[in-house]
Design a protein around this motif. Structure first.
Motif, PDB file in Angstrom:
ATOM      1  N   ALA A  38      42.324  39.040  29.502  1.00 51.25           N
ATOM      2  CA  ALA A  38      42.671  40.568  29.529  1.00 51.25           C
ATOM      3  C   ALA A  38      44.115  40.876  29.227  1.00 51.25           C
ATOM      4  CB  ALA A  38      42.284  41.297  30.835  1.00 51.25           C
ATOM      5  N   ILE A  39      44.346  41.768  28.341  1.00 56.30           N
ATOM      6  CA  ILE A  39      45.735  42.250  28.242  1.00 56.30           C
ATOM      7  C   ILE A  39      45.914  43.787  28.720  1.00 56.30           C
ATOM      8  CG2 ILE A  39      47.617  42.901  26.654  1.00 56.30           C
ATOM      9  CD1 ILE A  39      46.226  40.933  24.540  1.00 56.30           C
ATOM     10  N   ALA A  40      46.617  43.563  29.901  1.00 55.66           N
ATOM     11  CA  ALA A  40      46.642  45.055  30.745  1.00 55.66           C
ATOM     12  C   ALA A  40      47.611  45.941  30.115  1.00 55.66           C
ATOM     13  CB  ALA A  40      46.885  44.911  32.119  1.00 55.66           C
ATOM     14  N   GLY A  41      48.197  46.907  30.661  1.00 54.81           N
ATOM     15  CA  GLY A  41      48.947  48.150  30.123  1.00 54.81           C
ATOM     16  C   GLY A  41      50.519  47.894  30.761  1.00 54.81           C
ATOM     17  N   SER A  77      46.564  51.433  34.269  1.00 58.63           N
ATOM     18  CA  SER A  77      46.406  50.158  33.901  1.00 58.63           C
ATOM     19  C   SER A  77      45.562  49.243  35.182  1.00 58.63           C
ATOM     20  CB  SER A  77      47.572  49.314  33.356  1.00 58.63           C
ATOM     21  OG  SER A  77      47.560  47.935  33.211  1.00 58.63           O
ATOM     22  N   SER A  78      46.241  49.719  36.346  1.00 62.72           N
ATOM     23  CA  SER A  78      45.757  48.862  37.361  1.00 62.72           C
ATOM     24  C   SER A  78      44.219  49.394  37.901  1.00 62.72           C
ATOM     25  CB  SER A  78      46.452  49.153  38.646  1.00 62.72           C
ATOM     26  OG  SER A  78      47.998  49.020  38.509  1.00 62.72           O
ATOM     27  N   GLU A  79      43.618  50.387  37.349  1.00 62.24           N
ATOM     28  CA  GLU A  79      42.376  50.861  37.865  1.00 62.24           C
ATOM     29  C   GLU A  79      41.495  50.229  36.827  1.00 62.24           C
ATOM     30  OE1 GLU A  79      40.979  52.986  40.485  1.00 62.24           O
ATOM     31  OE2 GLU A  79      42.332  51.629  41.113  1.00 62.24           O
ATOM     32  N   ARG A  80      42.237  50.328  35.560  1.00 65.56           N
ATOM     33  CA  ARG A  80      41.200  49.570  34.541  1.00 65.56           C
ATOM     34  C   ARG A  80      40.930  48.390  34.720  1.00 65.56           C
ATOM     35  NH1 ARG A  80      43.773  53.004  29.332  1.00 65.56           N
ATOM     36  NH2 ARG A  80      43.573  55.094  30.264  1.00 65.56           N
ATOM     37  N   VAL A  81      41.847  47.513  35.022  1.00 61.87           N
ATOM     38  CA  VAL A  81      41.878  46.049  35.432  1.00 61.87           C
ATOM     39  C   VAL A  81      40.991  45.762  36.540  1.00 61.87           C
ATOM     40  CG1 VAL A  81      43.102  44.014  36.310  1.00 61.87           C
ATOM     41  CG2 VAL A  81      44.328  45.398  34.541  1.00 61.87           C
ATOM     42  N   ARG A  82      40.981  46.697  37.567  1.00 64.63           N
ATOM     43  CA  ARG A  82      40.151  46.803  38.714  1.00 64.63           C
ATOM     44  C   ARG A  82      38.566  46.809  38.269  1.00 64.63           C
ATOM     45  NH1 ARG A  82      38.248  49.745  42.997  1.00 64.63           N
ATOM     46  NH2 ARG A  82      38.935  51.777  42.239  1.00 64.63           N
ATOM     47  N   GLY A  83      38.520  47.619  37.529  1.00 61.65           N
ATOM     48  CA  GLY A  83      37.166  47.891  36.831  1.00 61.65           C
ATOM     49  C   GLY A  83      36.714  46.477  36.066  1.00 61.65           C
ATOM     50  N   LEU A  84      37.586  46.252  35.568  1.00 60.26           N
ATOM     51  CA  LEU A  84      37.223  44.954  34.686  1.00 60.26           C
ATOM     52  C   LEU A  84      37.074  43.641  35.608  1.00 60.26           C
ATOM     53  CD1 LEU A  84      37.031  42.749  32.296  1.00 60.26           C
ATOM     54  CD2 LEU A  84      39.665  42.410  32.554  1.00 60.26           C
ATOM     55  N   ARG A  85      37.630  43.526  36.738  1.00 58.73           N
ATOM     56  CA  ARG A  85      37.162  42.442  37.777  1.00 58.73           C
ATOM     57  C   ARG A  85      35.967  42.868  38.533  1.00 58.73           C
ATOM     58  NH1 ARG A  85      41.523  39.251  38.343  1.00 58.73           N
ATOM     59  NH2 ARG A  85      43.673  39.870  38.038  1.00 58.73           N
ATOM     60  N   ALA A  86      35.603  44.112  38.542  1.00 56.56           N
ATOM     61  CA  ALA A  86      34.249  44.514  39.225  1.00 56.56           C
ATOM     62  C   ALA A  86      33.174  44.047  38.311  1.00 56.56           C
ATOM     63  CB  ALA A  86      34.322  46.040  39.419  1.00 56.56           C
ATOM     64  N   VAL A  87      33.263  44.226  37.089  1.00 49.83           N
ATOM     65  CA  VAL A  87      31.912  44.001  36.267  1.00 49.83           C
ATOM     66  C   VAL A  87      31.952  42.374  36.054  1.00 49.83           C
ATOM     67  CG1 VAL A  87      33.276  44.153  34.011  1.00 49.83           C
ATOM     68  CG2 VAL A  87      30.786  44.419  34.259  1.00 49.83           C
ATOM     69  N   VAL A  88      33.046  41.708  36.011  1.00 49.28           N
ATOM     70  CA  VAL A  88      33.141  40.233  36.063  1.00 49.28           C
ATOM     71  C   VAL A  88      32.502  39.699  37.339  1.00 49.28           C
ATOM     72  CG1 VAL A  88      34.653  38.038  36.043  1.00 49.28           C
ATOM     73  CG2 VAL A  88      35.100  40.025  34.344  1.00 49.28           C
ATOM     74  N   GLY A  89      32.591  40.237  38.359  1.00 53.68           N
ATOM     75  CA  GLY A  89      32.050  39.682  39.484  1.00 53.68           C
ATOM     76  C   GLY A  89      30.464  39.921  39.639  1.00 53.68           C
ATOM     77  N   GLU A  90      30.064  40.958  38.788  1.00 50.69           N
ATOM     78  CA  GLU A  90      28.500  41.053  38.808  1.00 50.69           C
ATOM     79  C   GLU A  90      28.055  40.153  37.645  1.00 50.69           C
ATOM     80  OE1 GLU A  90      27.757  45.117  37.623  1.00 50.69           O
ATOM     81  OE2 GLU A  90      28.690  46.109  39.465  1.00 50.69           O
ATOM     82  N   PHE A  91      28.777  39.397  36.762  1.00 46.26           N
ATOM     83  CA  PHE A  91      28.545  38.622  35.918  1.00 46.26           C
ATOM     84  C   PHE A  91      28.844  37.324  36.083  1.00 46.26           C
ATOM     85  CE2 PHE A  91      27.512  42.409  33.415  1.00 46.26           C
ATOM     86  CZ  PHE A  91      26.404  42.322  32.953  1.00 46.26           C
ATOM     87  N   ALA A  92      29.384  36.848  37.741  1.00 46.36           N
ATOM     88  CA  ALA A  92      30.184  35.811  37.905  1.00 46.36           C
ATOM     89  C   ALA A  92      29.330  34.458  37.338  1.00 46.36           C
ATOM     90  CB  ALA A  92      30.191  35.690  39.320  1.00 46.36           C
ATOM     91  N   ASP A  93      28.130  34.431  37.386  1.00 43.22           N
ATOM     92  CA  ASP A  93      27.451  32.990  36.913  1.00 43.22           C
ATOM     93  C   ASP A  93      27.484  33.100  35.264  1.00 43.22           C
ATOM     94  OD1 ASP A  93      25.791  35.430  36.607  1.00 43.22           O
ATOM     95  OD2 ASP A  93      23.774  34.260  37.061  1.00 43.22           O
ATOM     96  N   GLN A  94      28.127  34.093  34.521  1.00 42.56           N
ATOM     97  CA  GLN A  94      27.852  33.793  33.181  1.00 42.56           C
ATOM     98  C   GLN A  94      29.300  34.266  32.398  1.00 42.56           C
ATOM     99  OE1 GLN A  94      25.031  37.036  33.400  1.00 42.56           O
ATOM    100  NE2 GLN A  94      23.495  35.946  31.595  1.00 42.56           N
ATOM    101  N   VAL A  95      30.316  34.547  33.240  1.00 40.11           N
ATOM    102  CA  VAL A  95      31.665  34.652  32.634  1.00 40.11           C
ATOM    103  C   VAL A  95      32.674  34.429  33.530  1.00 40.11           C
ATOM    104  CG1 VAL A  95      30.880  36.875  31.457  1.00 40.11           C
ATOM    105  CG2 VAL A  95      32.040  37.032  33.440  1.00 40.11           C
ATOM    106  N   GLU A  96      33.919  34.048  32.871  1.00 37.78           N
ATOM    107  CA  GLU A  96      35.013  33.545  33.510  1.00 37.78           C
ATOM    108  C   GLU A  96      36.133  34.189  32.997  1.00 37.78           C
ATOM    109  OE1 GLU A  96      37.633  29.460  34.481  1.00 37.78           O
ATOM    110  OE2 GLU A  96      36.211  29.554  32.969  1.00 37.78           O
ATOM    111  N   LEU A  97      37.005  35.077  33.905  1.00 40.65           N
ATOM    112  CA  LEU A  97      37.978  35.701  33.700  1.00 40.65           C
ATOM    113  C   LEU A  97      39.421  34.687  33.709  1.00 40.65           C
ATOM    114  CD1 LEU A  97      39.799  38.367  32.810  1.00 40.65           C
ATOM    115  CD2 LEU A  97      39.778  38.855  35.393  1.00 40.65           C
ATOM    116  N   LEU A  98      39.896  34.537  32.555  1.00 48.67           N
ATOM    117  CA  LEU A  98      41.054  33.479  32.318  1.00 48.67           C
ATOM    118  C   LEU A  98      42.449  33.787  32.963  1.00 48.67           C
ATOM    119  CD1 LEU A  98      39.887  32.033  29.214  1.00 48.67           C
ATOM    120  CD2 LEU A  98      39.305  31.279  31.301  1.00 48.67           C
ATOM    121  N   GLN A  99      42.768  35.015  32.457  1.00 48.67           N
ATOM    122  CA  GLN A  99      44.190  35.634  32.936  1.00 48.67           C
ATOM    123  C   GLN A  99      44.250  37.091  32.575  1.00 48.67           C
ATOM    124  OE1 GLN A  99      47.133  33.273  31.103  1.00 48.67           O
ATOM    125  NE2 GLN A  99      48.994  34.128  32.216  1.00 48.67           N
TER     126      GLN A  99
END
Length: 363
Positions: free
Chosen positions: A171-174, A181-203
Motif C-alpha cells: 500500500a502507498i498511503a498519502g 490517508s489514515s482512515e483509508r489505510v484503516r479501511g484497507l486493513r479492515a478488508v485485509v483482515g476479512e480476507f486474512a487466509d487469502q491475502v497478505e499486507l506486506l507494507q
C-alpha cells in the motif's frame, strides 16, 4: 438605464433590499493539485448558481501557513461571511479558534478530527465553538475498504497467489498524519483482515499524495517484494505513479499487478477504460459544492443542522465505467442547476439529496 429602473423599483417597492452576495473563503491546502482543482471548479459552479462569491487561498501543503491565512482573513476590514477549511495535519482546531474569536463562521470539510485530544478539545460543531457551524467529512474508511475489496476480488478472479497460496499486497498511503490517508489505510486493513487466509499486507508507505514519490516507492516495493500482486493507492496519482514503476520493470498492469486508487481523476478513469487501473473510488470532490449549498441555505434561514448529511464515495471500475465516465471525465459542471439541491429554492424539499444519482439526473 439599469440604475434608473432600480431606483424606480425602490420607490414603488421600498421593501426591496439590495442583497449582497454571500462571501466565502476556501482555505485550500493542496495548491494547484488535480483533486483540489476539481473540487474548486465544482464549488465555483455552485457559487455562480447561488449568488455566492468564492475566494480561494492556497497554502501548498503548508499547514502552518493555512493558520496564518485564517488570521489575515478574519482581520480584514470586511471579513467573509464564511470560511471553509480542512484539517491538514491537525491544523483545523487553530483555524476554528481564530475564526470563532473573530465571530466569523467556519465550516470544516474533507478532513475531520481523528486525534483523540483534538476530538476532546473541539467536540462537535456548535458545541464548544458556536461559530464552527458544521462539517461534511467523506467516509474515507469506506473508500479504503472499497479500493481493497475490489482489488482483492479482481486478484482472486485471476488466481494471483504466491507460492504460499496468498495474494501479496503493498500500500502507498498519502500524507503522514492526515485524516483522509489514515482512515483509508484503516479501511484497507479492515478488508485485509476479512480476507486474512487469502491475502497478505506486506507494507504501507506514505507518499505525500504525489505521482513522483509513488513512482519511487513503487520501484522500491517491486524490488523488495518480487511477487507483489496488488498495489493499493491512497489516491489516483499514487496508484498511477506505482503503475509507471511497474511498466518500467516490464510488468503488465491489469494482468501481472492490479492497481487501485481514489479521486476519480480524469486520466485514471481513462485507465479503467483500458483495463490497466482496476478501480478508482471517489465522488467526494463534490462535497465542496454541497458545502456551498448548505451555507447558502443557512445564510437564508434554513439551518442544515436538523438534517444530518451523510455523503458516500463510490467505486468506478469495469462494471460501471461506461455509465459514469462521460460525466466525470468531461466535468461540465455548468450543466448542473445547484438551486435544485437547495431547500431555500425548493421549499417542499424535506431532506437534502446529494447522491450520485441526483447528480447524474442533471445530465
Amino acid at each position: 438605464m439599469k440604475k434608473l429602473i432600480l431606483s424606480l423599483l425602490l420607490i414603488i417597492f421600498p421593501t426591496i433590499a439590495l442583497a449582497e452576495p454571500i462571501r466565502v473563503v476556501l482555505l485550500n491546502p493542496g495548491g494547484n493539485h488535480w483533486f483540489w482543482n476539481m473540487m474548486i471548479d465544482y464549488m465555483q459552479a455552485a457559487a455562480e448558481d447561488l449568488d455566492m462569491q468564492l475566494e480561494v487561498i492556497s497554502s501548498d501543503r503548508d499547514h502552518y501557513l493555512t493558520v496564518q491565512q485564517a488570521k489575515e482573513v478574519v482581520s480584514r476590514k470586511i471579513p467573509p461571511d464564511y470560511i471553509i477549511t480542512g484539517n491538514e495535519k491537525s491544523n483545523a482546531g487553530q483555524v476554528i479558534r481564530v475564526a470563532d474569536e473573530a465571530g466569523v463562521k467556519v465550516f470544516l470539510f474533507n478532513n475531520g478530527f481523528v486525534n483523540v485530544n483534538d476530538i476532546e478539545a473541539y467536540g462537535q460543531p456548535r458545541e464548544k465553538y458556536k461559530h464552527w457551524i458544521g462539517e461534511m467529512i467523506p467516509n474515507n474508511f469506506s473508500a479504503g475498504y472499497q479500493i481493497g475489496e475490489t482489488l482483492i476480488n479482481r486478484a482472486l478472479e485471476s488466481h494471483s497467489t504466491d507460492q504460499e497460496g496468498k495474494i501479496p499486497i503493498a500500500a502507498i498511503a498519502g500524507a503522514f498524519a492526515t485524516h483522509a490517508s489514515s482512515e483509508r489505510v484503516r479501511g484497507l486493513r479492515a478488508v485485509v483482515g476479512e480476507f486474512a487466509d487469502q491475502v497478505e499486507l506486506l507494507q504501507v508507505i506514505p507518499s505525500n499524495w504525489t505521482y513522483e514519490r509513488a513512482e519511487k516507492i513503487g520501484k522500491a516495493l517491486f524490488e523488495r517484494y518480487k511477487n507483489v500482486r496488488i498495489i493499493w493507492g491512497a489516491n489516483d496519482t499514487t496508484a498511477m505513479g506505482a503503475m509507471s514503476a511497474a511498466n518500467s520493470l516490464g510488468k503488465k498492469p491489469g494482468e501481472d499487478v492490479f492497481f487501485g486508487g481514489c479521486g476519480w481523476y480524469g486520466p485514471a478513469l481513462e485507465m479503467i477504460h483500458k483495463g490497466t487501473l482496476t478501480t478508482s473510488v471517489g465522488g467526494h470532490f463534490m462535497e465542496g459544492g454541497w458545502a456551498m449549498v448548505l451555507l447558502h441555505d443557512y445564510h437564508h434561514g434554513k439551518d442544515f443542522i436538523s438534517d444530518p448529511i451523510e455523503t458516500k464515495m463510490y467505486s468506478i471500475d469495469k462494471r460501471n465505467i461506461e455509465k459514469y465516465s462521460k460525466t466525470f471525465v468531461k466535468q461540465q459542471w455548468q450543466n448542473i442547476d445547484f438551486k435544485k439541491f437547495s431547500k431555500v429554492h425548493n421549499p417542499n424539499l424535506k431532506k437534502y439529496d446529494f447522491s450520485l444519482e441526483a447528480v447524474l439526473q442533471q445530465f
